[in-house]
Scaffold this active site. Structure first.
Site, PDB file in Angstrom:
ATOM      1  N   CYS A 149      -1.864   8.653   2.952  1.00 42.64           N
ATOM      2  CA  CYS A 149      -1.615   8.312   1.540  1.00 42.64           C
ATOM      3  C   CYS A 149      -2.799   8.692   0.665  1.00 42.64           C
ATOM      4  CB  CYS A 149      -1.405   6.819   1.365  1.00 42.64           C
ATOM      5  SG  CYS A 149      -0.209   6.148   2.441  1.00 42.64           S
ATOM      6  N   GLU A 201       0.897  -1.159   0.000  1.00 39.34           N
ATOM      7  CA  GLU A 201       0.000   0.000   0.000  1.00 39.34           C
ATOM      8  C   GLU A 201       0.932   1.204   0.000  1.00 39.34           C
ATOM      9  OE1 GLU A 201      -1.635   3.040   1.079  1.00 39.34           O
ATOM     10  OE2 GLU A 201      -2.301   2.147   2.984  1.00 39.34           O
TER      11      GLU A 201
HETATM   12  C1  SIN Z   1      -2.771   5.563   4.861  1.00 34.26           C
HETATM   13  O1  SIN Z   1      -2.528   6.738   4.863  1.00 34.26           O
HETATM   14  O2  SIN Z   1      -1.926   4.735   4.497  1.00 34.26           O
HETATM   15  C2  SIN Z   1      -4.094   4.977   5.287  1.00 34.26           C
HETATM   16  C3  SIN Z   1      -5.192   5.944   5.360  1.00 34.26           C
HETATM   17  C4  SIN Z   1      -6.519   5.319   5.727  1.00 34.26           C
HETATM   18  O3  SIN Z   1      -6.631   4.105   5.979  1.00 34.26           O
HETATM   19  O4  SIN Z   1      -7.491   6.067   5.750  1.00 34.26           O
END
Ligand code: SIN
Length: 474
Positions: free
Chosen positions: A278, A244
């Site tokens: 992310c 991810e």
């Molecule tokens: C992430 O920033 O990797 C995850 C964000 C989320 O699960 O909302």
């Protein structure tokens, strides 16, 4: 502040001292695991595999449900630990604990439904059965921006599937991970089935985890650059990987959108966790007819955000994780302004100093600016003007990333066309947040491989075995 969940981990002779990004103060000192320690832990995890994988799904579910209950019962202390080491406002940290627990509850249930299949046979004397089996020992490498939820999102499906898991948390946020491990012990998860390995030598430990023949799968959340290294390292032993990785999320607002809803969606999507997720909106594309109105209303809302220590009441935007993050964000902003961006709000480190950056709004961004291509990972919104649907979809897709995208529109034909045309793993339509345990989270292109959460998430930790039962007669 002393945390009761961490009392077993206090180690004044240890070599990792965790710092509070809001104050720079030392939070706690803990032990360091060497590459050699991790090697021994991998062997113990392998030894725990037969017993854990043979337990019934129902039995593992009961243990996971106890873990879920304990996480929720300790929500307040866990939230304080998150805020102390990661900086996010307490209200967001409480939300993260609930979000983190939701994966444990969800996968406790899903583990009971890891069904195989019986396929209509090609030969009357045979039968075809597909069974799903745990992949084996799994290692996870997790980030600092969601120090609880990014662990439970990986550990819960692995454990539910029957796999032991070793987690290396981010160097900046090992305490939340240890608190989660402590609760796992109290819930009855055996020591060797779930281990946290804290280290300030991520390369060495990462190398053991990605090259060890007993580890069958790597699950990583973090930058695309590091993800590529881990994929290369995992290649020699042909491990299954879930990645991810980074994003560069477009957030498109069409002329026919509900403007108030779009402004609220933009605010939460951009400034949650000080822009350090992310899936944060990274590029705002606003159509000609509402460009000025959107910027005026968005600026009013951004100006109302309160910057502060996450532990103070009323804080909306906490610090960035460290000084390097402030420098990176500031350099991107300065270069955009030099290249012609208009500063509507902010544009500098916050007057509080330290790791705080002022919530920033930059308008009149163009695709050639560095900031248009970078994952900002800070509280900086960049606004582009666009005219046509085809043009904005082309601009939105013009990136190697493909994690999350958002758009606001009401015309039904446009909604379908744009949803289908965006090259992203997740699309929020008239919504600024799309994270939930019930939906598949993950990206395409250089944003990753695999999905987390939802009914698909457990398959990442299972192998499919096809058995052909022959010689059965007609
Ligand atoms: C992430 O920033 O990797 C995850 C964000 C989320 O699960 O909302």
């Amino acid at each position: 502040m002393a945390f009761s969940l961490l009392s077993a981990y206090e180690n004044s002779a240890g070599s990792i001292t965790v710092q509070n990004p809001a104050t720079g103060a030392a939070v706690m000192t803990i032990r360091e695991y060497s590459a050699g320690d991790v090697e021994a832990i991998v062997k113990k995890a392998q030894a725990s595999l037969p017993a854990w994988s043979k337990r019934t799904g129902k039995d593992r579910a009961a243990v996971l449900k106890r873990w879920n209950d304990l996480i929720l019962e300790n929500q307040e202390e866990l939230a304080q630990i998150i805020t102390a080491e990661c900086g996010k406002p307490l209200a967001e940290a409480r939300g993260e604990v609930a979000y983190g627990a939701s994966f444990v509850e969800w996968f406790a249930e899903e583990g009971k439904r890891a069904y195989g299949d019986v396929i209509p046979t090609h030969n009357p004397a045979s039968r075809i059965v597909v069974m799903k089996q745990p992949i084996g020992v799994v290692a996870a490498i997790t980030p600092w921006n969601f120090p609880v939820a990014m662990i439970t999102r990986k550990v819960a499906p692995a454990l539910a599937a029957g796999c032991p898991m070793i987690v290396k948390p981010a160097e900046a946020t090992p305490l939340s991970a240890l608190a989660i491990e402590e609760l796992a012990r109290r819930a009855g998860i055996p020591d060797d089935v779930f281990r946290i390995v804290t280290t300030s030598s991520p390369r060495e430990v990462g190398e053991v985890l990605t090259t060890h023949p007993l580890i069958k799968k790597i699950s990583f959340t973090g930058s695309t650059a590091v993800g590529k290294i881990l994929m290369r390292q995992s290649a020699d032993t042909v491990k299954k990987v879930s990645m991810e990785l980074g994003g560069n999320a477009p957030f498109i607002v069409f002329d026919d959108a509900d403007l108030d809803a779009a402004v609220e969606g933009a605010l939460i999507s951009k400034y949650r966790n000080a822009g350090q997720t992310c899936v944060c909106a990274n590029r705002f594309y606003i159509q000609d007819g509402i460009y000025d109105a959107f910027i005026t209303r968005f600026a009013e809302r951004v100006a109302s955000l309160r910057v502060g220590d996450g532990s103070e009441n009323g804080t909306d935007v906490g610090p960035l994780i460290n000084a390097a993050a402030v420098e990176k964000v500031n350099a991107l902003v300065k270069s955009a302004v030099t290249d012609g961006a208009r500063t509507v709000l902010g544009g500098t480190p916050d007057a509080r100093g330290g790791n705080f950056y002022a919530p920033t709004l930059l308008a009149d961004i163009t695709p050639d600016m560095d900031i248009a291509r970078a994952e900002i990972f800070g509280p900086v919104a960049t606004v582009f003007r666009f005219t046509s649907e085809d043009d904005v979809v082309a601009q939105a897709n013009d990136t190697p990333y493909g994690l999350a995208a958002y758009f606001y529109a009401r015309d039904l034909g446009r909604v379908w066309r744009v949803a289908e045309a965006l090259e992203y793993g997740m699309v929020g339509i008239n919504e600024g947040i799309l994270s939930t345990e019930v939906a598949p989270f993950g990206g395409i292109k250089e944003s990753g491989v695999g999905r987390e959460g939802s009914r698909y998430g457990i398959d990442e930790y299972m192998e499919m075995k096809y058995c052909l039962f022959g010689g059965l007669g007609n």
